[in-house]
Design a protein around this motif. Sequence first.
Motif, PDB file in Angstrom:
ATOM      1  N   TRP A 276       3.392  13.657  13.698  1.00 23.27           N
ATOM      2  CA  TRP A 276       3.519  14.934  14.407  1.00 23.27           C
ATOM      3  C   TRP A 276       4.705  15.753  13.911  1.00 23.27           C
ATOM      4  N   ALA A 277       5.808  15.080  13.628  1.00 20.97           N
ATOM      5  CA  ALA A 277       6.983  15.786  13.103  1.00 20.97           C
ATOM      6  C   ALA A 277       6.642  16.474  11.777  1.00 20.97           C
TER       7      ALA A 277
ATOM      8  N   VAL B 125      -4.420  15.486  23.958  1.00 15.19           N
ATOM      9  CA  VAL B 125      -4.156  16.803  24.552  1.00 15.19           C
ATOM     10  C   VAL B 125      -5.382  17.279  25.334  1.00 15.19           C
ATOM     11  N   LEU B 126      -6.551  17.191  24.719  1.00 20.29           N
ATOM     12  CA  LEU B 126      -7.769  17.667  25.383  1.00 20.29           C
ATOM     13  C   LEU B 126      -8.096  16.846  26.630  1.00 20.29           C
TER      14      LEU B 126
ATOM     15  N   GLN C  82      -0.369  28.131  31.920  1.00 19.28           N
ATOM     16  CA  GLN C  82       0.453  27.017  32.381  1.00 19.28           C
ATOM     17  C   GLN C  82       0.054  25.722  31.684  1.00 19.28           C
ATOM     18  N   MET C  83      -1.248  25.511  31.494  1.00 20.10           N
ATOM     19  CA  MET C  83      -1.693  24.321  30.767  1.00 20.10           C
ATOM     20  C   MET C  83      -1.142  24.326  29.342  1.00 20.10           C
TER      21      MET C  83
ATOM     22  N   ARG D  42       4.362  21.385  23.317  1.00 20.46           N
ATOM     23  CA  ARG D  42       4.750  20.643  22.114  1.00 20.46           C
ATOM     24  C   ARG D  42       3.564  20.516  21.153  1.00 20.46           C
ATOM     25  N   TYR D  43       2.380  20.393  21.704  1.00 23.64           N
ATOM     26  CA  TYR D  43       1.176  20.229  20.891  1.00 23.64           C
ATOM     27  C   TYR D  43       0.412  21.538  20.719  1.00 23.64           C
TER      28      TYR D  43
END
Length: 183
Positions: free
Chosen positions: A20-21, A65-66, A94-95, A101-102
């Motif tokens: 991810w980084a 995430v989903l 808001q979600m 972050r994602y």
Amino acid sequence: MKKQPQITEQTRANLREAFWALYAERPIERIPVREICERAGYNRATFYLYYHDVYEVLAEVEDTVLQGIQTLVEGLLARGEKLDFSRHMGLIFQMAADWRRYTEVLLGQNGDPAFVERLKETLRPLVERFVLPAKGLDGQAGRVVSEFYLSGILAAVRAWLAEEDPMPIDALIRIVVGTVFPA
């Protein structure tokens, strides 16, 4: 030899974090497994014990995430309340903020276009429940308006997340609603 579940999950998490980084910095095509392993402190063989390739790591992150957003959507639908346009839009923003972050990366220029489509499908039940019936739309008209709404709101979310210091959600909604539905 049996793997210990806690160690297995920690290793996967470390590899995901290292991936991810890198993904936050550059397109997936430019992320070598070697570099993920160096950042995570593992060798390539360890990576291949858990993942086939970098696309599988990305898919796992996207699925996480989903699934989180799906849980929120299902909770909203289960409550059976009625939402107006402003509140509905606010919940979507808001979600995106909760998963910032994602979502910032996944909806950004290096993001996967397939993720955007999957996100639309995750959010579509909210539109079908709260937006379309309020306007009396179904069939082809409903599908077109649903796509218009979801594409527009995700483009707005993308632009909002791209800001270094994004405006508060309520201020953004006032501006959008005031522009789209002037008094």
